[in-house]
Write an enzyme that holds these catalytic residues in place. Sequence first.
Site, PDB file in Angstrom:
ATOM      1  N   ASP A   7       0.854  -1.182   0.000  1.00 29.45           N
ATOM      2  CA  ASP A   7       0.000   0.000   0.000  1.00 29.45           C
ATOM      3  C   ASP A   7       0.894   1.237   0.000  1.00 29.45           C
ATOM      4  OD1 ASP A   7      -2.686   1.264   0.248  1.00 29.45           O
ATOM      5  OD2 ASP A   7      -1.861   2.000   2.129  1.00 29.45           O
ATOM      6  N   GLU A   9       0.939   5.735   0.541  1.00 30.03           N
ATOM      7  CA  GLU A   9       0.294   7.002   0.907  1.00 30.03           C
ATOM      8  C   GLU A   9       0.952   8.096   0.074  1.00 30.03           C
ATOM      9  OE1 GLU A   9      -2.346   7.069   2.655  1.00 30.03           O
ATOM     10  OE2 GLU A   9      -2.215   5.022   3.459  1.00 30.03           O
ATOM     11  N   GLU A  52      -5.796  18.285   3.220  1.00 25.64           N
ATOM     12  CA  GLU A  52      -6.729  17.166   3.060  1.00 25.64           C
ATOM     13  C   GLU A  52      -6.002  15.823   3.037  1.00 25.64           C
ATOM     14  OE1 GLU A  52      -6.330  19.256  -1.016  1.00 25.64           O
ATOM     15  OE2 GLU A  52      -6.433  19.771   1.123  1.00 25.64           O
ATOM     16  N   HIS A 150      -5.071   6.272   7.912  1.00 24.31           N
ATOM     17  CA  HIS A 150      -4.448   5.409   6.919  1.00 24.31           C
ATOM     18  C   HIS A 150      -2.943   5.325   7.191  1.00 24.31           C
ATOM     19  CE1 HIS A 150      -7.725   5.502   3.613  1.00 24.31           C
ATOM     20  NE2 HIS A 150      -8.258   5.789   4.787  1.00 24.31           N
TER      21      HIS A 150
END
Length: 233
Positions: A7, A9, A52, A150
């Site tokens: 994963d 980010e 954000e 996350h």
Amino acid sequence: MREIVFDTETTGFNPAEGHKLVEIGCIEMINRVETGRDFHRYINPLRSMPAEAEAVHGLSENFLSDKPLFGDVAADLLEFIGDAPLVAHNANFDFTFLNWELQACGLEPISLTRMVDTLAIARTRHPGAKLSLDALCSRYGIDRSQRIKHGALLDAQLLSQVYVELKGGRQIGLSLAESSAALVDDAAFAAVPIERLFRPARPHRASDAELARHAVFVSTLVEPLWNELTQSA
């Protein structure tokens, strides 16, 4: 079979607009069982962090300022993933950022033929259902209590469990049963004659002596209930 669940980010949604990768987490699996080996790096994007994006993963510009650049970790990353298939949720997003960063370093992009998208698998397994990582964890009873924000490594760990469930769970396959059967010595289970013992049918009718004793017992009862039932009928 070796697979890498991973994963990422990022600072945003599109690397073509200047957004960068800021974290990558990888989990090694062999035959869909985690081996305990992982790869995790934070990466300095050399740019500001949109509010954000920080709200999603909690990685601030200040926190990332002393972290290595992607080019500094690329060799270690490529060594870890090797030539294994790469499993990700909404894998097109992660592959786009990963390959953009690799090409920016003058390295070959990773072939899309290695991509395994758990979102696409989930759409087939559960059409019309919510298919976010959180939703799939809830569906399969996977503990996500530590997922406050996350995080690439934590999300890869959760996804590895979801991936196993999407592929059928940790069940013993028929192939295992067949291979085990091949080890059985058929001679040990050869037909052996069974000696069956004949037993006469048991008598179920009361004997004359038992009927006589019963009649004596009934005669001692005072106002038996069945007399009332017989009279009312």
